[in-house]
Design an enzyme around this catalytic site. Structure first.
Site, PDB file in Angstrom:
ATOM      1  N   GLU A 158       0.828  -1.207   0.000  1.00 30.43           N
ATOM      2  CA  GLU A 158       0.000   0.000   0.000  1.00 30.43           C
ATOM      3  C   GLU A 158       0.860   1.255   0.000  1.00 30.43           C
ATOM      4  O   GLU A 158       0.505   2.262  -0.616  1.00 30.43           O
ATOM      5  CB  GLU A 158      -0.963   0.028   1.187  1.00 30.43           C
ATOM      6  CG  GLU A 158      -1.887   1.219   1.103  1.00 30.43           C
ATOM      7  CD  GLU A 158      -3.146   1.111   1.939  1.00 30.43           C
ATOM      8  OE1 GLU A 158      -3.947   2.054   1.861  1.00 30.43           O
ATOM      9  OE2 GLU A 158      -3.336   0.106   2.641  1.00 30.43           O
TER      10      GLU A 158
ATOM     11  N   GLY B 256      -6.797   5.374  -0.763  1.00 32.75           N
ATOM     12  CA  GLY B 256      -7.028   3.966  -1.074  1.00 32.75           C
ATOM     13  C   GLY B 256      -8.398   3.570  -0.570  1.00 32.75           C
ATOM     14  O   GLY B 256      -8.751   3.855   0.585  1.00 32.75           O
TER      15      GLY B 256
ATOM     16  N   HIS C 274      -0.848 -13.874  -0.979  1.00 33.06           N
ATOM     17  CA  HIS C 274       0.493 -14.210  -0.501  1.00 33.06           C
ATOM     18  C   HIS C 274       0.844 -15.588  -1.049  1.00 33.06           C
ATOM     19  O   HIS C 274       0.140 -16.570  -0.801  1.00 33.06           O
ATOM     20  CB  HIS C 274       0.538 -14.194   1.024  1.00 33.06           C
ATOM     21  CG  HIS C 274       0.122 -12.875   1.603  1.00 33.06           C
ATOM     22  ND1 HIS C 274       0.780 -11.695   1.322  1.00 33.06           N
ATOM     23  CD2 HIS C 274      -0.896 -12.549   2.429  1.00 33.06           C
ATOM     24  CE1 HIS C 274       0.201 -10.704   1.965  1.00 33.06           C
ATOM     25  NE2 HIS C 274      -0.835 -11.196   2.639  1.00 33.06           N
TER      26      HIS C 274
ATOM     27  N   ARG D 173       4.342 -16.935  -1.207  1.00 29.66           N
ATOM     28  CA  ARG D 173       5.575 -17.533  -0.701  1.00 29.66           C
ATOM     29  C   ARG D 173       5.916 -16.856   0.623  1.00 29.66           C
ATOM     30  O   ARG D 173       5.668 -15.669   0.795  1.00 29.66           O
ATOM     31  CB  ARG D 173       6.685 -17.299  -1.726  1.00 29.66           C
ATOM     32  CG  ARG D 173       8.048 -17.817  -1.337  1.00 29.66           C
ATOM     33  CD  ARG D 173       9.110 -17.486  -2.393  1.00 29.66           C
ATOM     34  NE  ARG D 173       8.845 -18.087  -3.685  1.00 29.66           N
ATOM     35  CZ  ARG D 173       9.147 -19.345  -4.017  1.00 29.66           C
ATOM     36  NH1 ARG D 173       9.729 -20.130  -3.143  1.00 29.66           N
ATOM     37  NH2 ARG D 173       8.877 -19.802  -5.221  1.00 29.66           N
ATOM     38  N   SER D 174       6.517 -17.579   1.540  1.00 28.56           N
ATOM     39  CA  SER D 174       6.937 -16.990   2.806  1.00 28.56           C
ATOM     40  C   SER D 174       8.406 -16.569   2.734  1.00 28.56           C
ATOM     41  O   SER D 174       9.172 -17.077   1.925  1.00 28.56           O
ATOM     42  CB  SER D 174       6.713 -17.966   3.968  1.00 28.56           C
ATOM     43  OG  SER D 174       7.473 -19.143   3.779  1.00 28.56           O
TER      44      SER D 174
ATOM     45  N   HIS E 237      -5.087   0.860 -14.522  1.00 29.01           N
ATOM     46  CA  HIS E 237      -6.231   1.637 -15.015  1.00 29.01           C
ATOM     47  C   HIS E 237      -6.123   3.024 -14.411  1.00 29.01           C
ATOM     48  O   HIS E 237      -6.068   3.176 -13.188  1.00 29.01           O
ATOM     49  CB  HIS E 237      -7.572   1.008 -14.633  1.00 29.01           C
ATOM     50  CG  HIS E 237      -8.731   1.905 -14.952  1.00 29.01           C
ATOM     51  ND1 HIS E 237      -9.196   2.086 -16.222  1.00 29.01           N
ATOM     52  CD2 HIS E 237      -9.474   2.716 -14.154  1.00 29.01           C
ATOM     53  CE1 HIS E 237     -10.205   2.961 -16.200  1.00 29.01           C
ATOM     54  NE2 HIS E 237     -10.387   3.346 -14.960  1.00 29.01           N
TER      55      HIS E 237
ATOM     56  N   GLY F 241      -8.250   6.191 -14.510  1.00 24.98           N
ATOM     57  CA  GLY F 241      -9.424   6.982 -14.834  1.00 24.98           C
ATOM     58  C   GLY F 241      -9.334   8.354 -14.189  1.00 24.98           C
ATOM     59  O   GLY F 241      -8.378   8.671 -13.493  1.00 24.98           O
TER      60      GLY F 241
END
Length: 138
Positions: free
Chosen positions: A62, A82, A89, A91-92, A106, A108
């Site tokens: 984020e 946001g 997720h 893979r660790s 996108h 807009g």
């Protein structure tokens, strides 16, 4: 100082005294259609069993996804919020550096959809995220 370097300096300065500073997130690259940030993986961002907490991964994603939209608008007239976020997720990770790359898929007038790919320091995808950003008139 180049425009890209100035942009990265501005973004990193904005992170002082925020969650991004706490998580040691650093903006490291930008281009016409992308923004990249890194975050170290250590015990501070682990879940109890010693692997990267998915919430920390999402915080990194984020933290790069919203500013990707911020860089694509007139910041004097608009702000970014946001409004929806999702993550898969895959893979660790226990240690190292993870890197998140955001690209607007996108753009807009009022909605941006941003895809964020998070990889480990070996280039393996650990998470794919999406954020929907609302472009809000000030």
């Amino acid at each position: 100082m180049s425009d890209k370097a100035a942009t990265l300096t501005m973004l990193n300065k904005m992170c002082e005294n925020t969650l991004m500073e706490t998580l040691e997130i650093k903006y490291v690259a930008t281009g016409e259609d992308y923004l990249v940030a890194t975050m170290p993986v250590n015990s501070r961002v682990h879940q109890p069993d010693g692997i990267l907490n998915g919430g920390a991964t999402m915080a990194l994603a984020e933290s790069v996804g919203s500013p990707a939209s911020l860089l694509a608008i007139d910041r004097d007239k608009y702000s970014v919020r946001g409004i929806e976020f999702s993550a898969n997720h895959l893979r660790s990770v226990k240690s190292g550096i993870i890197t998140a790359t955001a690209k607007i898929i996108h753009k807009g007038k009022t909605i941006h959809l941003v895809e964020i790919k998070v990889v480990d320091d070996r280039g393996r995808v650990i998470s794919i995220c999406k954020i929907t950003n609302y472009i809000l008139a000030k």
